[in-house]
Write an enzyme that holds these catalytic residues in place. Structure first.
Site, PDB file in Angstrom:
ATOM      1  N   ASN A   1      13.456  19.054  80.149  1.00 27.37           N
ATOM      2  CA  ASN A   1      12.976  18.356  78.958  1.00 27.37           C
ATOM      3  C   ASN A   1      14.122  17.574  78.328  1.00 27.37           C
ATOM      4  O   ASN A   1      15.221  18.097  78.160  1.00 27.37           O
ATOM      5  CB  ASN A   1      12.406  19.363  77.950  1.00 27.37           C
TER       6      ASN A   1
ATOM      7  N   HIS B   1      19.354  22.116  80.296  1.00 29.07           N
ATOM      8  CA  HIS B   1      18.886  23.278  81.047  1.00 29.07           C
ATOM      9  C   HIS B   1      17.735  22.857  81.945  1.00 29.07           C
ATOM     10  O   HIS B   1      16.991  21.930  81.637  1.00 29.07           O
ATOM     11  CB  HIS B   1      18.446  24.414  80.116  1.00 29.07           C
TER      12      HIS B   1
ATOM     13  N   HIS C   1      14.345  24.264  83.587  1.00 31.85           N
ATOM     14  CA  HIS C   1      13.327  25.312  83.685  1.00 31.85           C
ATOM     15  C   HIS C   1      12.981  25.483  85.159  1.00 31.85           C
ATOM     16  O   HIS C   1      12.734  24.488  85.874  1.00 31.85           O
ATOM     17  CB  HIS C   1      12.048  24.911  82.947  1.00 31.85           C
TER      18      HIS C   1
ATOM     19  N   GLY D   1       9.599  17.597  73.875  1.00 31.31           N
ATOM     20  CA  GLY D   1       9.610  18.886  73.184  1.00 31.31           C
ATOM     21  C   GLY D   1      10.866  19.687  73.424  1.00 31.31           C
ATOM     22  O   GLY D   1      10.850  20.916  73.360  1.00 31.31           O
TER      23      GLY D   1
HETATM   24  P1  AMP Z   1      13.221  23.355  75.881  1.00 29.10           P
HETATM   25  O1  AMP Z   1      11.977  23.324  75.040  1.00 29.10           O
HETATM   26  O2  AMP Z   1      13.111  22.583  77.155  1.00 29.10           O
HETATM   27  O3  AMP Z   1      14.438  22.956  75.070  1.00 29.10           O
HETATM   28  O4  AMP Z   1      13.390  24.845  76.346  1.00 29.10           O
HETATM   29  C1  AMP Z   1      14.057  25.817  75.630  1.00 29.10           C
HETATM   30  C2  AMP Z   1      13.606  27.137  76.187  1.00 29.10           C
HETATM   31  O5  AMP Z   1      14.532  28.131  75.771  1.00 29.10           O
HETATM   32  C3  AMP Z   1      12.231  27.590  75.708  1.00 29.10           C
HETATM   33  O6  AMP Z   1      11.354  27.742  76.829  1.00 29.10           O
HETATM   34  C4  AMP Z   1      12.513  28.914  75.009  1.00 29.10           C
HETATM   35  O7  AMP Z   1      11.510  29.874  75.248  1.00 29.10           O
HETATM   36  C5  AMP Z   1      13.830  29.312  75.617  1.00 29.10           C
HETATM   37  N1  AMP Z   1      14.660  30.175  74.800  1.00 29.10           N
HETATM   38  C6  AMP Z   1      15.015  29.993  73.511  1.00 29.10           C
HETATM   39  N2  AMP Z   1      15.813  30.992  73.106  1.00 29.10           N
HETATM   40  C7  AMP Z   1      15.977  31.820  74.162  1.00 29.10           C
HETATM   41  C8  AMP Z   1      16.694  33.029  74.375  1.00 29.10           C
HETATM   42  N3  AMP Z   1      17.425  33.608  73.405  1.00 29.10           N
HETATM   43  N4  AMP Z   1      16.638  33.617  75.593  1.00 29.10           N
HETATM   44  C9  AMP Z   1      15.903  33.044  76.578  1.00 29.10           C
HETATM   45  N5  AMP Z   1      15.229  31.900  76.446  1.00 29.10           N
HETATM   46  C10 AMP Z   1      15.247  31.296  75.245  1.00 29.10           C
END
Ligand code: AMP
Ligand code: ZN
Length: 111
Positions: A86, A99, A101, A92
């Site tokens: 993303n 990162h 996914h 979003g």
């Molecule tokens: P994005 O929306 O692409 O920025 O993805 C961020 C992701 O990080 C989301 O899917 C969240 O569920 C995940 N996330 C946020 N905080 C944590 C955490 N402490 N441990 C694991 N995943 C997390």
């Protein structure tokens, strides 16, 4: 990077369910999974966007994709997987630390 949740996870200041770590990346379970397997692959270097790639980061990203492919069977992704990156508000993106996914463990729909 101050106030970056993924930097804090990388530093061990916030717990995470790590499944892989080496000198330049970490892979841990997403806290709000949207698939049976939902992992986040995070480079240890803090940068937010693909637009910030330079030569060294391009090479890092290449190695990272190869590492994901190599690890896939051990991560329960032998039947296939999807990678999602993303970027920005319309996608979003909530964490401004690049990162990937990693989604799989089941047939994935498409929308
Ligand atoms: P994005 O929306 O692409 O920025 O993805 C961020 C992701 O990080 C989301 O899917 C969240 O569920 C995940 N996330 C946020 N905080 C944590 C955490 N402490 N441990 C694991 N995943 C997390
Ligand atoms: Zn960070």
């Amino acid at each position: 990077m101050e106030n970056c949740i993924f930097c804090k996870i990388i530093a061990g200041e916030i717990p995470s369910a790590k499944v892989y770590e080496d000198g330049e990346i970490v892979i841990f379970k997403d806290i709000e999974p949207i698939a049976k397997v939902h992992l986040l692959c995070v480079p240890k270097e803090h940068f937010a966007y693909l637009s910030e790639l330079d030569g060294a980061r391009e090479a890092l990203l290449g190695r990272t994709l190869k590492k994901i492919a190599d690890l896939a069977p051990a991560l329960g992704l032998e039947d296939g997987y999807r990678l999602v990156v993303n970027q920005g508000d319309n996608a979003g993106q909530t964490v401004r630390h690049l990162h990937i996914h990693i989604l799989g463990g089941q047939p994935l729909g498409w929308q």
